[in-house]
Every structure is written in C-alpha cells, then in structure tokens.
Write a protein that holds these residues in place. Structure first.
Motif, PDB file in Angstrom:
ATOM      1  N   ALA A  26       0.831  -1.196   0.000  1.00 39.82           N
ATOM      2  CA  ALA A  26       0.000   0.000   0.000  1.00 39.82           C
ATOM      3  C   ALA A  26       0.872   1.254   0.000  1.00 39.82           C
ATOM      4  CB  ALA A  26      -0.936  -0.010   1.214  1.00 39.82           C
ATOM      5  N   LYS A  27       1.953   1.227   0.771  1.00 39.65           N
ATOM      6  CA  LYS A  27       2.890   2.345   0.779  1.00 39.65           C
ATOM      7  C   LYS A  27       3.542   2.511  -0.596  1.00 39.65           C
ATOM      8  CE  LYS A  27       7.116   3.933   3.091  1.00 39.65           C
ATOM      9  NZ  LYS A  27       7.963   3.915   1.885  1.00 39.65           N
ATOM     10  N   ASP A  28       3.884   1.371  -1.197  1.00 43.02           N
ATOM     11  CA  ASP A  28       4.535   1.420  -2.501  1.00 43.02           C
ATOM     12  C   ASP A  28       3.614   2.017  -3.567  1.00 43.02           C
ATOM     13  OD1 ASP A  28       6.754   0.654  -4.332  1.00 43.02           O
ATOM     14  OD2 ASP A  28       5.231  -0.666  -5.177  1.00 43.02           O
ATOM     15  N   VAL A  29       2.350   1.583  -3.590  1.00 45.34           N
ATOM     16  CA  VAL A  29       1.444   2.108  -4.621  1.00 45.34           C
ATOM     17  C   VAL A  29       1.075   3.563  -4.342  1.00 45.34           C
ATOM     18  CG1 VAL A  29       0.542  -0.157  -5.226  1.00 45.34           C
ATOM     19  CG2 VAL A  29      -0.620   1.192  -3.460  1.00 45.34           C
ATOM     20  N   SER A  30       1.049   3.952  -3.055  1.00 44.21           N
ATOM     21  CA  SER A  30       0.768   5.361  -2.764  1.00 44.21           C
ATOM     22  C   SER A  30       1.938   6.242  -3.197  1.00 44.21           C
ATOM     23  CB  SER A  30       0.452   5.564  -1.284  1.00 44.21           C
ATOM     24  OG  SER A  30       1.579   5.304  -0.467  1.00 44.21           O
TER      25      SER A  30
END
Length: 562
Positions: free
Chosen positions: A49-53
């Motif tokens: 989720a951090k990566d896609v954000s």
C-alpha cells in the motif's frame, strides 16, 4: 502369597498423555503459524500500500511535468504565459482532491492521487522575493491493497528559473553549431553540443595566418561540484568525431566541418549506439565514465538585438552616445545591480520628403561602443563595473583588471585582451550576451599562474578561446554557435611547449600520489562551471517578456510523509 505387578496400564496412560501434549503443541503451532501468515500478509499489504501510494505521487508529478513540457515545446512561451499555464495545470479540477482526484488501478491494489488545491504555496528565494514562475504543490496519494491503506503526502516544487538553457552548462553550443575541443582543455561541469562534437589530442594556435598544431592530450572532463557524474548532452541527430592527427584535413576544412564524414580523417562515435557512454568516455583524457544523454534539443530563443532596441524606446536610467571608461573613479563603478544603462549613438534620419527637401526628421540609433581600457604607465588599472548594460555596438576590454557585477547585452563583437576579470564581491560575475564574435586572447601569456576570469559568455556567432600561450581559468561558462577551445598542459615559453607524453604525466601522479619527482602539468585553459550563475542572472532587472521559456526545472520533492 505372590503379588504380580503390571506396567501396561501406566504405558497406556503415558502414551495418552504424550498424545494429548503433542496435539496441544501441534494446534498451538498451527495457530501460531496461521497468525504469522496473517501478520506477514498484513505487513506485505501495508508495504505494498505504501509502494502504490508513493507511485501515485510519482504518477501525478510526471503528469504535471509532462503537461508543462508539452506546453513550452509547442511554441514561443513568455513568462506571463508560463505563469498562467502553471496555475491552470496545478489547479486543474481533474487533479483536485475536492473533485475526487485520479484513480490508478493496478494488479496489486488501487491508488487515488490528487492535488490539495487549497494549500498550493508560493516560492520565495533566500532574499524573501517571490518566485512567480514556481509553485509548491501538495500531492496526496492513498494506496489500498487488500483493505490496507497508506497515505503519502508530498510537497513538490514545479516551475522554472526562467533562464536561458545555456546557463546550465559549463560549455554548450547553440543553433546547431559544432563544438571543437582541441588538446588538453580541462572542463569541470556538464557539456552540451547542439551540433557535432569534435575532439583532438593536438592543440591549435596561429603564427600569423598559419595554423600550428601542438601535441597534447584530449580534453579532460570532471563532474561539477554538486554532481556525481559529468553529463554530455548531445543532439540525437549528431555524432562525436575524433581527429586522426596523422592524417588531418586543412585547418579551414576542419573547423568548417566539411570533412567529418571522411573516415581517413576522423573516427565517428554515435551517441545512440549500444555502450555509447563507455566508448565515448574513453576518448576523453583520464576522465570518469560520462553520462551520455541524447535528445532533441530545443531551439535557441535568446533575443539580444530586440532587447537593446526595446530599451531605447522604453528608456533606461542612464544613456551614453558612447562610453569610454579609463579611470577607476568612473561613475559606473557605483551603479546598482538593477541600474540600466544604454550605450548607443543617435542621428537624425529623414522620414518624410517633399521633392528634394526633408520635411520630417526622427532620431534613430546608430552603432556605438563600450570601451574599457585601464592601461597606465605603471601597469593595468583596476576598474569596477556594475549594473545592466545594453550596448548597440561592440564591447572592448583591454589592459584592465576588471572587477564586475554586470549583465551586458552587446549587438556586436566582444574583445577582451591583456586583462583579468573578477567579481566585485565573492559571488559577483560578468554575464555577456552578444550577437557577434567573442575573442579572448593574450591572457597571462607564458605565465605559470593563470588569470582568473569570472563570467559567462554567450554569442549567436563564433567564439574561440586559447590556452596554448595564454593561461586562463574561467569560472563560469561559455555558449556559442561554433565554439573552439584549444589548450596544452604544463608550461609555455616563447611558443615552445612540453611533449604530449610529458603533459600526460600528471595523471600517473594522480593515481599514485607517492610517485616522486612528477611535475604537475595543469591545463592552460580550465572551465569550471559556477553554480552561482543562475542566482546571479535572476537578480538582474529584466523585462517580463524578455526571454522565452525553453526549459523547465525537474520537479523537486520538498517534503514527503506517510
């Protein structure tokens, strides 16, 4: 009486006890493993989720930058136009958080990214002056993977310094001109060639009208002070050529570029070929591997003549029909940086005739010159020059220790001889934009200590700078249509120079500092890019529409949080 003891009951009880314990342990292990799997999945979802954000921020940053780049590439864009377009793009309703932003689906999750248009900020420099062509844009990106959310908030600065692209390089050519680097020139900073790049391990100088070739080494290039790797930016339609010093064309043919396709005279390297960075880097003398970049370079749009003529109609703080500075007490020494001075002649021109009689005259500009000559019986005078100058003619500097904090537009030629150029203050410089040829020569001839020239020189015509007999360290940069830099390394005495092998010895010592008795043979022409050029240039008073926007800065992330 006999009593019989049996252990079968105890064995059964023990087996049952062990089985129960193992079952409990097994169930516990399964539970722990299951929990660990769930936790790992949760952690992985959080990381994803951090990566896609983060990728959402990158996506929107690239989208805004692409819109700006497309806009300035479509035609001539003035500063006011750019400012308007920048505001339109970053406040676009399809990017706005209040309108829902942009949805970016992916295989691993989903991202929503938007601009917080209510909190867009202005940019101020260190003097607290508003930078109208830049904005700090808050971008909010929410990544969702299997129900896990991560919000990345970034503040990204978009815009431009509104400076000619040429000021970003130690050396560059414009309007399709070729760049010639003859002999052991030393460059610290990035190089851009709008035409072909031609290298030679021999330096050139003139004895009268005869071109002389001296053995040396090829140019050495190093990274600028704030860079990791030196960059070589080349036109994707042009090439790098290395002169065959054993089979040279005539000097005139060489600098005209008419024999570049002759494989007997030159070896060609394509910047778009595989492994181009390594093969081209190897042609430079003892340099790190360059970052060779190819692209379709933008047109040169620096306007000089029009800028000067506009000043004649709009007015300036001071006007001279000619300006000859020979003393250190001349009033120009105390002009402020934003003080504008026009140097141009004036004559009456008939604009209306009746038969043979003129019935109406108007004042028109005629060519004039700005001349600075500090010669005296005891040596060169030190003369200060500050302010912004518009010269409708030539600029000549001779026999002067010139200290400057000046921006000069010259609709003519520039000649600097037997002089030194330094800033009035530590960060001051001399920036010259000219339409004619620039000639800098006879500077510290045969001396072991170089003259330091602190400045930037731009011309729409040709420029040549010698470091053969002369000894120059230029702290700043150069841009010309056709640019020739030529130098040897080491000493110069009455047109006698060290051998090419001797000039290369410095770098054996560089690799092994304990090597004894190896003389240091520096280049007699060194160009060191001055990072202060941009801030100095933007400090001068200039018209709102004076330059067109041709380059924008790379987006800069000011802050990021999760």
């Amino acid at each position: 009486m006999h009593i019989t003891k049996s252990e079968k009951g105890y064995a059964l009880l023990l087996a049952l006890t062990v089985l129960i314990i193992l079952s409990i342990l097994g169930l516990s292990l399964i539970t722990i493993t299951s929990n660990s799997i769930v936790k790992n999945e949760n952690r992985e979802n959080i990381v994803q989720a951090k990566d896609v954000s983060d990728k959402g921020v990158e996506f929107l940053t690239a989208s805004i930058q692409k819109e700006l780049q497309t806009y300035i590439s479509a035609g001539t864009v003035g500063k006011a136009d750019f400012q308007t377009k920048l505001n339109q793009i970053i406040q676009n309703s399809r990017y706005s958080c209040t309108a829902g932003g942009v949805e970016i689906p992916s295989e691993s999750g989903q991202t929503n990214v938007c601009v917080d248009v209510n909190n867009i900020q202005n940019v101020y420099n260190e003097k607290n002056e508003l930078q109208e062509l830049k904005k700090i844009v808050p971008i909010i990106s929410t990544g969702i993977v299997n129900g896990k959310r991560n919000v990345t908030t970034s503040r990204v600065m978009f815009g431009t310094d509104a400076i000619p692209d040429q000021l970003r390089y130690a050396i560059s050519t414009n309007n399709g001109g070729n760049l010639y680097l003859h002999g052991g020139v030393e460059v610290q900073g990035d190089i851009k060639s709008d035409g072909n790049l031609i290298l030679s391990r021999q330096a050139t100088w003139f004895s009268g009208t005869t071109a002389r070739w001296e053995d040396s080494v090829t140019t050495r290039i190093r990274q600028a002070a704030n860079s990791v790797t030196p960059k070589l930016i080349l036109n994707d339609q042009k090439n790098v050529f290395v002169l065959n010093t054993n089979n040279k064309p005539t000097y005139d043919e060489h600098v005209a570029g008419t024999r570049l396709t002759n494989t007997a005279n030159y070896t060609r390297f394509s910047p778009t070929a595989a492994n181009a960075s390594a093969s081209i880097s190897a042609q430079f003398f003892n340099s790190p591997q360059l970052n060779v970049i190819t692209k379709d370079l933008s047109d040169d749009t620096v306007e000089i003549t029009g800028t000067i003529l506009n000043k004649a109609t709009r007015g300036t703080n001071k006007r001279y029909t000619s300006l000859n500075i020979t003393t250190s007490t001349h009033e120009t020494r105390s002009f402020a940086k934003n003080y504008e001075t026009l140097v141009a002649g004036e004559t009456d021109q008939c604009v209306s005739w009746f038969v043979f009689w003129c019935t109406k005259y108007e004042k028109t500009l005629t060519k004039s010159s700005l001349t600075i000559n500090g010669a005296s019986t005891t040596g060169n005078r030190t003369i200060d020059l500050s302010g912004t100058y518009y010269v409708y003619g030539d600029l000549n500097v001779t026999n002067t220790n010139l200290r400057t904090d000046a921006l000069i537009y010259v609709d003519g030629n520039v000649t600097i001889r037997e002089s030194t150029l330094n800033g009035i203050r530590e960060n001051s410089t001399l920036i010259i934009f000219a339409t004619g040829e620039i000639n800098i020569s006879n500077i510290s001839v045969d001396r072991d200590t170089p003259s330091i020239i602190k400045g930037f020189f731009y011309t729409k015509s040709n420029m040549i700078m010698y470091g053969v007999g002369s000894h120059i360290q230029l702290q700043g940069g150069i841009s010309a249509n056709r640019l020739i830099l030529t130098a040897v390394r080491g000493s110069s005495r009455s047109n006698t120079f060290e051998s090419g092998a001797a000039q290369a010895l410095l770098y054996d010592h560089d690799r092994n500092p304990i090597t004894p008795n190896v003389p240091q043979r520096n280049s007699r022409l060194t160009v060191i890019y001055d990072q202060n050029l941009i801030s100095e240039y933007t400090d001068f008073m200039r018209d709102k529409e004076e330059e067109f926007i041709t380059e924008i800065n790379a987006p800069e992330i000011i802050e990021r949080s999760h």
